[in-house]
Design a protein around this motif. Structure first.
Motif, PDB file in Angstrom:
ATOM      1  N   GLU A   1       0.815  -1.221   0.000  1.00  8.83           N
ATOM      2  CA  GLU A   1       0.000   0.000   0.000  1.00  8.83           C
ATOM      3  C   GLU A   1       0.842   1.262   0.000  1.00  8.83           C
ATOM      4  N   TYR A   2       0.202   2.315  -0.475  1.00  6.82           N
ATOM      5  CA  TYR A   2       0.779   3.665  -0.427  1.00  6.82           C
ATOM      6  C   TYR A   2      -0.234   4.524   0.310  1.00  6.82           C
ATOM      7  N   ARG A   3       0.178   5.026   1.473  1.00  2.03           N
ATOM      8  CA  ARG A   3      -0.750   5.798   2.302  1.00  2.03           C
ATOM      9  C   ARG A   3      -0.017   6.997   2.879  1.00  2.03           C
ATOM     10  N   GLN A   4      -0.648   8.156   2.819  1.00  2.00           N
ATOM     11  CA  GLN A   4      -0.078   9.366   3.422  1.00  2.00           C
ATOM     12  C   GLN A   4      -0.995   9.816   4.560  1.00  2.00           C
TER      13      GLN A   4
ATOM     14  N   PHE B   1      -6.379   6.367  -0.143  1.00  2.00           N
ATOM     15  CA  PHE B   1      -5.109   5.665  -0.269  1.00  2.00           C
ATOM     16  C   PHE B   1      -5.283   4.545  -1.277  1.00  2.00           C
TER      17      PHE B   1
ATOM     18  N   GLY C   1      -9.336   6.290   3.352  1.00  2.00           N
ATOM     19  CA  GLY C   1      -8.486   5.857   4.457  1.00  2.00           C
ATOM     20  C   GLY C   1      -9.244   5.523   5.728  1.00  2.00           C
TER      21      GLY C   1
END
Ligand code: S6P
Ligand code: ZN
Length: 193
Positions: free
Chosen positions: A56-59, A65, A152
């Motif tokens: 995963e790519y989460r900010q 996300f 998210g």
């Protein structure tokens, strides 16, 4: 304010760069979910194969996300490798799956007892509306890779499917066939509804 960013990914493997998280599920993590428990135990006595990997790519602070799920081909008895399956903890939030390589099926069901199936193949988009539990199944002989995007705050609720099973299973009978799950239990008016 967050900076926009490009995220590279490999459609054949699901590799992401940058990647902020990753987990794997092996067959032992999925024990109890397959209809043929004896076949599962027999496989586990020999090895504990990788069934799928999630990247995963989460900010922090972002509303959306994304990530990839890479599912290996394989079967337990006649039943194809599948994900655990879940509802979102926030039933008002849906999701989108965009298949990148391989082929599979997405099984969906809701608390009204309705079931749906969406084919997964390259360039197809599976729209998962709010309120639908979902499980992906690799029905091909190659890895099934799909990209997913969701809010998210959606979260994952595994309890309901773990407790009652999904209503349908997908088995190889000279190709994928959807059958009623012989072990599914009726959730009735479960407090999880
Ligand atoms: C999350 C999204 C996917 C799945 C992944 C594994 O909402 O649907 O990232 O988590 O495909 O499935 P599962 O059922 O083990 O979480
Ligand atoms: Zn989901």
């Amino acid at each position: 304010m967050l900076d926009p960013e490009i995220i590279h990914f490999a459609p054949g493997s699901g590799a992401l760069a940058p990647e902020t998280g990753r987990y794997t599920r092996h067959l032992s993590d999925l024990k109890g979910l397959f209809a043929d428990a004896a076949a599962c135990d027999a496989l586990l006595r020999v090895a504990d194969p990788l069934v799928y990997e999630v990247r995963e790519y989460r900010q922090p602070g972002a509303d959306l996300f994304c990530g990839t799920t890479t599912m290996q081909p394989g079967r337990v008895g006649a039943e194809y490798f599948m994900t655990r399956g879940h509802y979102h903890a926030r039933p008002d939030l849906g999701e989108v799956y965009v298949t990148q390589s391989g082929s599979g099926l997405l099984l969906l069901e809701n608390s009204q007892g309705e079931t749906r199936q969406v084919e997964m193949h390259p360039s197809s988009i599976a729209f998962i509306p709010p309120g639908w539990g979902h499980r992906s199944i690799n029905t091909g002989s190659m890895p099934l890779v799909f990209l997913w995007v969701l809010n998210g705050d959606a979260g994952t609720d595994y309890a309901r499917i773990a407790a009652f099973g999904m209503r349908q299973i997908v088995v190889d009978m000279e190709g994928p066939r959807i059958l009623p799950n012989p072990h599914a239990r009726d959730p009735g008016r479960s407090p999880l509804l």
